[in-house]
Design a protein around this motif. Structure first.
Motif, PDB file in Angstrom:
ATOM      1  N   GLY A 153     -48.626 -32.888  20.746  1.00 21.85           N
ATOM      2  CA  GLY A 153     -47.357 -32.514  20.121  1.00 21.85           C
ATOM      3  C   GLY A 153     -47.543 -31.545  18.974  1.00 21.85           C
ATOM      4  N   ARG A 154     -48.565 -31.781  18.164  1.00 25.94           N
ATOM      5  CA  ARG A 154     -48.827 -30.880  17.036  1.00 25.94           C
ATOM      6  C   ARG A 154     -49.263 -29.502  17.514  1.00 25.94           C
ATOM      7  NH1 ARG A 154     -51.935 -35.172  13.029  1.00 25.94           N
ATOM      8  NH2 ARG A 154     -50.042 -36.257  12.385  1.00 25.94           N
ATOM      9  N   LEU A 155     -50.089 -29.461  18.540  1.00 23.14           N
ATOM     10  CA  LEU A 155     -50.509 -28.166  19.089  1.00 23.14           C
ATOM     11  C   LEU A 155     -49.315 -27.424  19.688  1.00 23.14           C
ATOM     12  CD1 LEU A 155     -53.880 -29.296  20.690  1.00 23.14           C
ATOM     13  CD2 LEU A 155     -53.610 -27.781  18.723  1.00 23.14           C
ATOM     14  N   ARG A 156     -48.449 -28.152  20.407  1.00 18.77           N
ATOM     15  CA  ARG A 156     -47.259 -27.548  21.007  1.00 18.77           C
ATOM     16  C   ARG A 156     -46.316 -27.027  19.916  1.00 18.77           C
ATOM     17  NH1 ARG A 156     -45.249 -31.756  23.384  1.00 18.77           N
ATOM     18  NH2 ARG A 156     -46.827 -31.729  25.009  1.00 18.77           N
ATOM     19  N   ASN A 157     -46.129 -27.817  18.845  1.00 20.00           N
ATOM     20  CA  ASN A 157     -45.260 -27.384  17.748  1.00 20.00           C
ATOM     21  C   ASN A 157     -45.816 -26.153  17.043  1.00 20.00           C
ATOM     22  OD1 ASN A 157     -43.372 -29.370  18.212  1.00 20.00           O
ATOM     23  ND2 ASN A 157     -44.262 -30.789  16.720  1.00 20.00           N
ATOM     24  N   ALA A 158     -47.131 -26.096  16.880  1.00 24.55           N
ATOM     25  CA  ALA A 158     -47.751 -24.923  16.260  1.00 24.55           C
ATOM     26  C   ALA A 158     -47.499 -23.687  17.125  1.00 24.55           C
ATOM     27  CB  ALA A 158     -49.244 -25.155  16.053  1.00 24.55           C
ATOM     28  N   ALA A 159     -47.651 -23.841  18.421  1.00 26.20           N
ATOM     29  CA  ALA A 159     -47.407 -22.716  19.341  1.00 26.20           C
ATOM     30  C   ALA A 159     -45.942 -22.285  19.265  1.00 26.20           C
ATOM     31  CB  ALA A 159     -47.785 -23.105  20.762  1.00 26.20           C
ATOM     32  N   ARG A 160     -45.041 -23.250  19.185  1.00 26.25           N
ATOM     33  CA  ARG A 160     -43.604 -22.936  19.106  1.00 26.25           C
ATOM     34  C   ARG A 160     -43.300 -22.190  17.801  1.00 26.25           C
ATOM     35  NH1 ARG A 160     -41.529 -27.869  19.643  1.00 26.25           N
ATOM     36  NH2 ARG A 160     -41.555 -27.697  21.886  1.00 26.25           N
TER      37      ARG A 160
END
Length: 172
Positions: A159-166
């Motif tokens: 989730g944190r990696l996905r949020n960073a990408a977003r």
């Protein structure tokens, strides 16, 4: 530990612009004596500074410097390299205990997307999350199922990696 004189409590001037510009009014400095009461071999070195054994590692002679800064924060420096979070956690406190008390802290200054992140901090956080993913992959590769707590932590990392990408515009 010897008795120490408690520093005078400072009150914020309600007309002082720096407190208003930050969106909160500081009412009292952080209390270093709460932390000091949890430490061993405390020695006062100045009216606003102390030395003690660091609780975050096996410290036999004082390697931790504690100082009450002019802005009311408590500054920590372990000469063995322990971080402030590890030091306060070792005595059951939180990082927030190192900062002045505030009447309110609800305002935050809007920032442009280019000001949101310091690249070094972002890369450090991403590297930590990537390490979690790597450890889970190695565990699974060895043929062992992931315990529930590790599966939950892996989901947090994803989730944190996905949020960073977003945040940087990869997913809109």
């Amino acid at each position: 530990m010897t008795a120490m004189k408690k520093p005078a409590q400072r009150r914020a001037n309600p007309n002082h612009m720096s407190g208003q510009a930050q969106g909160y009014i500081t009412t009292d400095p952080a209390d270093p004596h709460i932390l000091l009461s949890c430490l061993d071999k405390v020695k006062q070195t100045r009216s606003d500074a102390w030395q003690a054994c660091c609780p975050a590692h096996d410290d036999r002679s004082p390697s931790l410097n504690i100082r009450l800064a002019d802005d009311g924060k408590i500054l920590l420096k372990c000469w063995s390299g322990c971080g402030a979070a590890d030091i306060v956690a070792a005595v059951g406190l939180e990082l927030s205990d190192l900062f002045p008390r505030r009447e309110r802290d609800t305002w935050s200054r809007p920032v442009s997307p280019s000001q949101r992140w310091i690249p070094r901090d972002v890369l450090s956080s991403l590297a930590s999350e990537a390490l979690i993913v790597l450890m889970a992959a190695e565990h699974l590769h060895s043929g062992k199922p992931l315990p529930t707590a590790d599966t939950d932590r892996l989901a947090v990392a994803a989730g944190r990696l996905r949020n960073a990408a977003r945040e940087v515009g990869c997913y809109e």
